[in-house]
Design an enzyme around this catalytic site. Structure first.
Site, PDB file in Angstrom:
ATOM      1  N   HIS A 190      -5.235  -9.229   7.840  1.00 47.99           N
ATOM      2  CA  HIS A 190      -4.262 -10.503   8.300  1.00 47.99           C
ATOM      3  C   HIS A 190      -5.416 -11.590   8.882  1.00 47.99           C
ATOM      4  O   HIS A 190      -6.118 -10.391   9.047  1.00 47.99           O
ATOM      5  CB  HIS A 190      -3.070 -10.013   9.422  1.00 47.99           C
ATOM      6  CG  HIS A 190      -2.572  -9.058   8.805  1.00 47.99           C
ATOM      7  ND1 HIS A 190      -1.326  -9.119   7.951  1.00 47.99           N
ATOM      8  CD2 HIS A 190      -2.715  -7.971   8.974  1.00 47.99           C
ATOM      9  CE1 HIS A 190      -0.961  -8.322   7.805  1.00 47.99           C
ATOM     10  NE2 HIS A 190      -1.581  -6.964   8.147  1.00 47.99           N
ATOM     11  N   GLU A 242       4.575 -11.223   5.964  1.00 45.50           N
ATOM     12  CA  GLU A 242       4.395  -9.777   5.816  1.00 45.50           C
ATOM     13  C   GLU A 242       4.175 -10.361   4.178  1.00 45.50           C
ATOM     14  O   GLU A 242       3.168  -9.354   4.151  1.00 45.50           O
ATOM     15  CB  GLU A 242       5.548  -9.148   5.819  1.00 45.50           C
ATOM     16  CG  GLU A 242       5.302  -7.856   5.413  1.00 45.50           C
ATOM     17  CD  GLU A 242       3.858  -7.009   5.379  1.00 45.50           C
ATOM     18  OE1 GLU A 242       3.674  -5.914   4.722  1.00 45.50           O
ATOM     19  OE2 GLU A 242       3.691  -7.205   6.700  1.00 45.50           O
ATOM     20  N   HIS A 252      -4.771  -2.757   3.528  1.00 43.19           N
ATOM     21  CA  HIS A 252      -4.892  -4.480   4.100  1.00 43.19           C
ATOM     22  C   HIS A 252      -5.175  -4.951   5.033  1.00 43.19           C
ATOM     23  O   HIS A 252      -5.274  -4.564   6.101  1.00 43.19           O
ATOM     24  CB  HIS A 252      -3.531  -4.908   3.863  1.00 43.19           C
ATOM     25  CG  HIS A 252      -2.291  -4.356   4.574  1.00 43.19           C
ATOM     26  ND1 HIS A 252      -2.217  -3.262   4.622  1.00 43.19           N
ATOM     27  CD2 HIS A 252      -1.879  -4.890   5.709  1.00 43.19           C
ATOM     28  CE1 HIS A 252      -1.281  -3.401   5.956  1.00 43.19           C
ATOM     29  NE2 HIS A 252      -0.646  -4.531   6.738  1.00 43.19           N
ATOM     30  N   ARG A 295       2.303   2.116   3.184  1.00 43.65           N
ATOM     31  CA  ARG A 295       1.630   0.440   2.717  1.00 43.65           C
ATOM     32  C   ARG A 295       0.393   0.252   2.951  1.00 43.65           C
ATOM     33  O   ARG A 295      -0.800   0.359   3.708  1.00 43.65           O
ATOM     34  CB  ARG A 295       2.202  -0.414   5.101  1.00 43.65           C
ATOM     35  CG  ARG A 295       1.614  -1.567   4.756  1.00 43.65           C
ATOM     36  CD  ARG A 295       2.311  -2.573   3.724  1.00 43.65           C
ATOM     37  NE  ARG A 295       2.497  -4.041   3.790  1.00 43.65           N
ATOM     38  CZ  ARG A 295       1.576  -4.903   2.836  1.00 43.65           C
ATOM     39  NH1 ARG A 295       0.596  -4.219   2.602  1.00 43.65           N
ATOM     40  NH2 ARG A 295       1.509  -5.572   3.747  1.00 43.65           N
ATOM     41  N   GLU A 316      -2.032  -8.083  14.452  1.00 46.49           N
ATOM     42  CA  GLU A 316      -0.894  -7.715  14.950  1.00 46.49           C
ATOM     43  C   GLU A 316      -0.517  -6.141  15.710  1.00 46.49           C
ATOM     44  O   GLU A 316      -1.158  -5.432  16.220  1.00 46.49           O
ATOM     45  CB  GLU A 316      -0.713  -6.361  12.869  1.00 46.49           C
ATOM     46  CG  GLU A 316       0.593  -5.848  12.899  1.00 46.49           C
ATOM     47  CD  GLU A 316       0.851  -4.580  11.735  1.00 46.49           C
ATOM     48  OE1 GLU A 316      -0.462  -5.618  10.864  1.00 46.49           O
ATOM     49  OE2 GLU A 316       0.525  -3.418  11.110  1.00 46.49           O
ATOM     50  N   HIS A 345      -6.330  -1.924   8.037  1.00 47.87           N
ATOM     51  CA  HIS A 345      -5.690  -0.991   8.540  1.00 47.87           C
ATOM     52  C   HIS A 345      -4.522  -0.509   7.331  1.00 47.87           C
ATOM     53  O   HIS A 345      -4.631  -1.077   6.264  1.00 47.87           O
ATOM     54  CB  HIS A 345      -4.858  -1.209   9.889  1.00 47.87           C
ATOM     55  CG  HIS A 345      -3.954  -2.431   9.732  1.00 47.87           C
ATOM     56  ND1 HIS A 345      -4.702  -3.767   9.357  1.00 47.87           N
ATOM     57  CD2 HIS A 345      -3.090  -2.949   9.536  1.00 47.87           C
ATOM     58  CE1 HIS A 345      -3.704  -4.794   9.073  1.00 47.87           C
ATOM     59  NE2 HIS A 345      -2.144  -3.905   9.552  1.00 47.87           N
TER      60      HIS A 345
END
Length: 415
Positions: free
Chosen positions: A128, A194, A126, A123, A132, A171
């Site tokens: 947010h 997401e 990125h 993943r 999270e 992360h």
């Protein structure tokens, strides 16, 4: 009308009134409290039948919707959701599916993501706008995160482990061999998607080459092969030893508190013959300042005692087993729903609820709260700490029986 006819009509009317009164009296009984009476037990066979079109698979999954107990009453916002019927976004390396407020209207406080990464699946780097929180449900995963003081944290997590990334901290996640990983993420915003995150590849691709060159102190040609579209999830190479990755990023020092926590291995908050409750909030998982969580395991036939949470909504992810939950609210309103693995439940702040294991194996779910500190009010504990004579006047229960109410918040009953 002659006197005989009048007397006959009056007699019939009296008989009918008596019959209605008798019927009403019969309806208002223990376990069957409402007028007009609710539930299949009060319906005639013709009125109870359901001859119309139906999906047999769904019909069998929700017995409490199809035939609710007679104690259910009133309307209530749907508190059942599921990842099982959420669309997957699949790319080489893994997949994800989500339940945001758009998909699950009651879930205003948080949103959820179920994600799978194969061995080496990444993943991408990125961050947010929301915090999270996540729990591992399968396999193992390597996480990386950087705090505002430039201190990097790299760790491997397994089943029952948590991570927490405060809003805005960058992360990444990567599945480890041989099985990769699967986990559930909870964001502390109900509308966080997401599929709408800040991705490192997107920013590179949408920054002028000359600006990239100035920012990194390199010639423009160094960036000529950057991806032009984001990666999101992609198949990468499996990482080497954890110690090597940790050493590679050690120059900034370590953050004061770990971003991971072994919930599955923590000492129980509650434990008896009927089950176990394990807790992680900001008192034990220091970095988790906006999310508290309880991992709850209930034995067959046992119940998670009647209770409520005065400081937060409850978002549940059902991991294994099967059960049913009844939610109580003012009105009165009371509704029951059935849950199985992959389902999601939601209970609004201060709504009473009780969960029963209706299967033959252990029931396990994780309850997540958008709050730093876990709080719970037990119904039996409250009544046991109220003057007994006052409780007796409310419930018409003997003082001897009131003295037997659990007074120590057992969590799961019977013990």
């Amino acid at each position: 009308m002659d006197s005989l006819s009048r007397r006959s009509v009056l007699a019939l009317g009296a008989m009918g009134g008596a019959a209605l009164a008798t019927g009403a009296a019969q309806a208002a009984t223990f376990g069957n409290p409402d007028q007009p009476a609710e539930g299949a037990i009060n319906a005639n066979p013709a009125g109870l039948s359901d001859p119309g079109p139906k999906n047999p698979a769904l019909y069998e999954q929700f017995p409490s919707f199809e035939s609710p107990p007679a104690t259910d009453i009133g309307d209530m916002q749907l508190f059942w959701g599921s990842f099982n019927n959420a669309a997957k976004r699949i790319q080489n390396g893994g997949w994800a599916r989500q339940l945001t407020k758009s998909d699950f209207a009651i879930s205003e406080a948080v949103s959820g993501v179920n994600m799978r990464l194969g061995p080496g699946g990444v993943r991408e780097l990125h961050w947010h706008r929301a915090a999270e929180w996540a729990i591992m449900t399968n396999g193992s995963c390597r996480i990386t995160v950087l705090d505002p003081q430039g201190r990097a944290y790299v760790q491997d997590v397994g089943v029952g482990d948590l991570w927490y990334f405060p809003a805005g901290l960058p992360h990444s996640l990567q599945g480890l061999g041989p099985d990769g990983c699967e986990f559930v993420i909870v964001f502390d915003q109900g509308d966080q998607s997401e599929y709408n995150t800040l991705l490192v590849t997107d920013w590179f691709a949408h920054t002028p080459p000359e600006v990239l060159a100035k920012n990194f102190g390199l010639p423009q040609e160094a960036f000529k092969n950057i991806p032009l579209q984001d990666l999101w999830i992609f198949q990468g190479k499996e990482p080497g030893p954890l110690s090597a990755d940790q050493e590679a990023v050690a120059s900034g020092g370590l953050p004061p508190y770990p971003f991971t926590f072994k919930l599955g291995a923590t000492a129980p908050l509650k434990q008896n013959a009927s089950g176990i409750i394990q807790l992680a909030d900001s008192n034990t998982f220091k970095v988790s300042t906006t999310i508290a969580a309880a991992l709850e395991t209930i034995k067959p036939g046992a119940v998670r005692e009647m209770h409520w949470h005065p400081n937060a909504d409850e978002w549940q992810y059902w991991i294994k087993g099967e059960g049913r939950m009844t939610v109580f609210d003012a009105g009165p309103r009371s509704q029951t729903a059935d849950f199985r693995p992959g389902d999601v439940g939601y209970v609004k702040k201060s709504q009473g609820h009780v969960i029963e294991n209706t299967g033959k194996t252990d029931l396990q779910f994780v309850a997540v709260f958008k709050v730093a500190d876990y709080q719970e009010i037990s119904l039996s504990d409250w009544l046991a700490h109220t003057p007994p004579a006052l409780v007796a006047q409310h419930l018409n229960v003997s003082l001897a029986d009131i003295a037997k109410f659990p007074a120590d918040q057992p969590g799961i009953m019977p013990r």
